[in-house]
Design an enzyme around this catalytic site. Structure first.
Site, short mmCIF file in Angstrom:
data_model
loop_
_atom_site.label_atom_id
_atom_site.label_comp_id
_atom_site.label_asym_id
_atom_site.label_seq_id
_atom_site.Cartn_x
_atom_site.Cartn_y
_atom_site.Cartn_z
N CYS A 182 0.89 -1.16 0.00
CA CYS A 182 0.00 0.00 0.00
C CYS A 182 0.92 1.21 0.00
O CYS A 182 1.52 1.53 1.03
CB CYS A 182 -0.91 -0.01 1.23
SG CYS A 182 -1.83 1.54 1.45
N CYS A 238 -5.51 5.52 -3.99
CA CYS A 238 -4.80 4.25 -3.83
C CYS A 238 -3.40 4.45 -4.40
O CYS A 238 -3.24 4.69 -5.60
CB CYS A 238 -5.53 3.13 -4.57
SG CYS A 238 -4.65 1.55 -4.57
#
Length: 313
Positions: free
Chosen positions: A76, A225
């Protein structure tokens, strides 16, 4: 149990972050903690949960990231910047190698994107085009600007792993209804895509700007994201829409990052790691619920600094 954490965000992608270097919980426990803390209906909320973990003989420290549904992601990149900030603080350093679930990344304190905005440079990759390894079945091993027949869309997609899997389509204008439909088809974990995938629609806005909208695996439609922005930057270079090694600004609903992708498939992002508040909460991992929140400090200056960036974007 009672857990202390920092509520933070990278480009609007928000998380509770826990220093778990000495924690004795296992993966099942952490999955339950993630469901409790990232629950938008609970006392904390977030797109997922971040853990600062111990490093190894190659990395100064590590990161684990759990989605709001309790599943663990390979990486991430918005969260990595936040974990990097925490790791820098506890170790007294300004650059490091970080151990991720299946790979490593390089992070370094960088010049602030704007006044008062703590900024980290992160380099990840190489991006992989081997979609068969996801696995993505009944499709070519490499998908570049091609339809993916099982999807409810005739758009051309590029399949990129950063190392988590992404399907990227370049569009004239983002149709969120279509994006959600494609994302939900992947989220259902069909036999042809058992581990699911992130889906992004990307608008090219001139020679040095992208806008990315993502349906994130384990989360849903999200304001930002980081790995999707990295995958989209690489896919834009790969398909000739922008030049490799060109500095880009990548926008999203949560803000922006600066990005650069090379022909070697390495991608560097410069983005914020913003502290919002710190506190503690009680968690029942087995039930996936949290309560008795105590907020100890608000980072009002940092919140305001990032708000000015978003307003300017």
């Amino acid at each position: 149990m009672r857990l202390r954490f920092v509520k933070c965000h990278g480009s609007g992608n928000d998380f509770p972050l826990i220093d778990a270097r000495d924690a004795a919980l296992d993966g099942t426990d952490w999955a339950g903690v993630a469901r409790a803390l990232a629950d938008r209906a609970g006392p904390v909320g977030g797109d997922g949960m971040l853990l600062l973990t111990r490093g190894d003989d190659r990395a100064a420290f590590g990161m684990r990231m759990f989605n709001s549904d309790g599943s663990e992601a390979e990486t991430c990149l918005n969260g990595l910047r936040c974990v990097a900030r925490a790791g820098f603080a506890v170790l007294g350093v300004e650059r490091a190698t970080v151990r991720l679930k299946t790979s490593y990344a390089e992070v370094a304190r960088a010049e602030d994107l704007a006044p008062g905005v703590y900024t980290v440079a992160e380099t990840a990759g190489p991006a992989s085009l081997d979609a068969a390894a996801w696995p993505l079945r009944d499709a070519p091993a490499r998908i570049v600007e091609a339809p993916v027949p099982p999807l409810p869309s005739e758009r051309a997609f590029t399949a990129v792993a950063m190392p988590n899997p992404h399907l990227v389509a370049f569009v004239d204008s983002v149709d969120e209804t279509e994006l959600v439909a494609v994302g939900q088809a992947c989220e259902a974990a069909p036999a042809w895509l058992p581990n699911r995938a992130n889906v992004s629609f990307v608008e090219v806005r001139g020679e040095d700007r992208l806008f990315v909208r993502t349906f994130e695996r384990g989360v849903g439609l999200t304001d930002s994201c980081g790995s999707a922005m990295a995958a989209s930057t690489y896919a834009a270079g790969l398909t000739g829409r922008v030049a490799f090694d060109r500095a880009l600004t990548v926008y999203n609903r949560g803000g922006l990052v600066r990005a650069r992708a090379g022909a070697d498939a390495m991608v560097t992002l410069h983005g914020n790691a913003t502290w919002e508040w710190e506190g503690s909460v009680t968690v029942d991992p087995a039930r996936g619920v949290a309560g008795e929140l105590v907020v100890e400090r608000h980072a009002a200056d940092e919140i305001a600094a990032w708000a000015r960036v978003v307003a300017g974007a």
